[in-house]
Scaffold this active site. Structure first.
Site, PDB file in Angstrom:
ATOM      1  N   PRO A 269       5.015  -2.145  -1.437  1.00 54.29           N
ATOM      2  CA  PRO A 269       5.297  -0.732  -1.126  1.00 54.29           C
ATOM      3  C   PRO A 269       4.265  -0.130  -0.178  1.00 54.29           C
ATOM      4  O   PRO A 269       3.064  -0.331  -0.325  1.00 54.29           O
ATOM      5  CB  PRO A 269       5.249  -0.057  -2.500  1.00 54.29           C
ATOM      6  CG  PRO A 269       5.582  -1.146  -3.468  1.00 54.29           C
ATOM      7  CD  PRO A 269       4.987  -2.402  -2.889  1.00 54.29           C
ATOM      8  N   CYS A 270       4.770   0.625   0.798  1.00 55.47           N
ATOM      9  CA  CYS A 270       3.889   1.233   1.798  1.00 55.47           C
ATOM     10  C   CYS A 270       3.499   2.666   1.446  1.00 55.47           C
ATOM     11  O   CYS A 270       2.584   3.231   2.063  1.00 55.47           O
ATOM     12  CB  CYS A 270       4.552   1.215   3.173  1.00 55.47           C
ATOM     13  SG  CYS A 270       6.033   2.260   3.305  1.00 55.47           S
ATOM     14  N   GLU A 271       4.175   3.272   0.465  1.00 56.92           N
ATOM     15  CA  GLU A 271       3.930   4.687   0.160  1.00 56.92           C
ATOM     16  C   GLU A 271       2.460   5.017  -0.111  1.00 56.92           C
ATOM     17  O   GLU A 271       1.990   6.080   0.316  1.00 56.92           O
ATOM     18  CB  GLU A 271       4.784   5.132  -1.042  1.00 56.92           C
ATOM     19  CG  GLU A 271       6.275   5.177  -0.794  1.00 56.92           C
ATOM     20  CD  GLU A 271       6.941   3.848  -1.135  1.00 56.92           C
ATOM     21  OE1 GLU A 271       8.176   3.821  -1.262  1.00 56.92           O
ATOM     22  OE2 GLU A 271       6.216   2.833  -1.266  1.00 56.92           O
TER      23      GLU A 271
END
Length: 327
Positions: A78-80
């Site tokens: 995940p890049c969040e």
């Protein structure tokens, strides 16, 4: 000798895997915790073992028990936690990696790389995952700890490989990645002009109108090309437009999970299929789940033309060099 084998961690809808399948790899297994994404992946890769589970619960032994020895590990944690578009991103860079619950999933990717000991790995994320020396060194150190001393931060732009939307990503790997670029720029209209009118005929799956209320419809009607309805401010302080009316003669902006683009000429949002075209997905790739889940699967993917270019470079080098020496 058989085809090189691939495992895809945080596989999403399969954009990364598609490129490796296009290049001739044997995709063996994929893992994703999201139910809709796992269903989408299973439908489009019927011969691949798909595990729908938290990656923290999976070991390298589990994977090798199911599919045997793995040559290549790919994946997109995940890049969040890292992106400047996230207004809730932690202030301290190292906290994003070691304290953020989703950010720690990057460490789970590295753990599995260590347990599987693939000849080559490629991890995709937003460039801001390594935008400070402290983060770069931390990631280098984590990979060293599991046996990989040479780490490369490869910054690639999807539009350089024929993608109709802009997307700059870092691909962290144990070999340098610099696949040959294409000179052709594909515009929005190049990508979607041949699709049928979804109001009259759905020629392809996921090509249905995204219904909106009357207020939103009026806002769409007043929005000019290159303009937008609203925006939000990310943690970096940058204003990020939402609901942009696309310019048919340009590249589309970066497709994000919450993106909804307005059609260049019609007063409606793009269909999921049109949006998937902007990420170079083939029309045969079907997305499952709610409309929001389908849009999110498209926006969170590795563009297929880019994943294909990377995979072809890896395939050309796989047998041309002593890959056992790069781990």
């Amino acid at each position: 000798m058989g085809k090189p084998t691939v495992v895809d961690l945080f596989s999403g809808a399969g954009g990364f895997s598609l490129g490796f399948r296009n290049a001739g790899f044997d995709i063996k297994l994929a893992i994703d915790i999201n139910h809709a994404a796992a269903r989408t992946y299973s439908l489009n890769f019927p011969n691949v073992v798909v595990i729908e589970d938290d990656i923290r619960n999976i070991s390298g032994d589990d994977i090798e028990y199911l599919v045997g020895k793995v040559d290549i590990v790919i994946g997109s944690p995940p890049c969040e936690p890292y992106t400047g578009a996230n207004p809730l991103r932690m202030k301290e860079p190292l906290d994003r990696l070691y304290l953020d619950e989703k950010g720690e999933l990057t460490l789970e990717y590295i753990r599995l790389v260590g347990e599987l000991s693939p000849k080559i790995f490629v991890m995709e994320n937003v460039p801001s995952i390594v935008n400070t020396e402290s983060l770069r060194e931390a990631i280098r150190q984590e990979f060293r700890r599991v046996g990989y001393d040479k780490i490369y931060f490869n910054y690639l732009k999807a539009e350089d490989y024929g993608n109709p939307s802009r997307r700059t990503r870092v691909f962290i790997s144990n070999i340098p990645l610099n696949p040959p670029k294409t000179r052709k720029r594909v515009t929005v209209w190049d990508a979607i002009k041949d699709l049928s009118d979804p109001r009259t005929y759905n020629e392809f799956p996921n090509h249905e109108i995204h219904e909106v209320n009357e207020r939103k419809l009026k806002e769409i009607a007043k929005t000019e090309i290159d303009d937008y309805i609203t925006m939000f401010r990310g943690s970096s302080g940058r204003n990020i437009p939402l609901y942009v009316r696309l310019n048919p003669n340009k590249l589309a902006p970066t497709v994000m999970g919450n993106s909804r683009f307005i059609h260049p000429f019609e007063n409606r949002f793009l269909t999921v299929r049109e949006q998937a075209r902007l990420m170079s997905y083939p029309d045969s790739h079907v997305f499952l789940g709610s409309k929001d889940e389908q849009y999110n699967q498209v926006g969170e993917a590795v563009p297929v033309v880019l994943s294909t270019a990377i995979a072809r470079q890896i395939m050309s080098e796989f047998y041309a060099r002593d890959v056992s020496s790069i781990t």
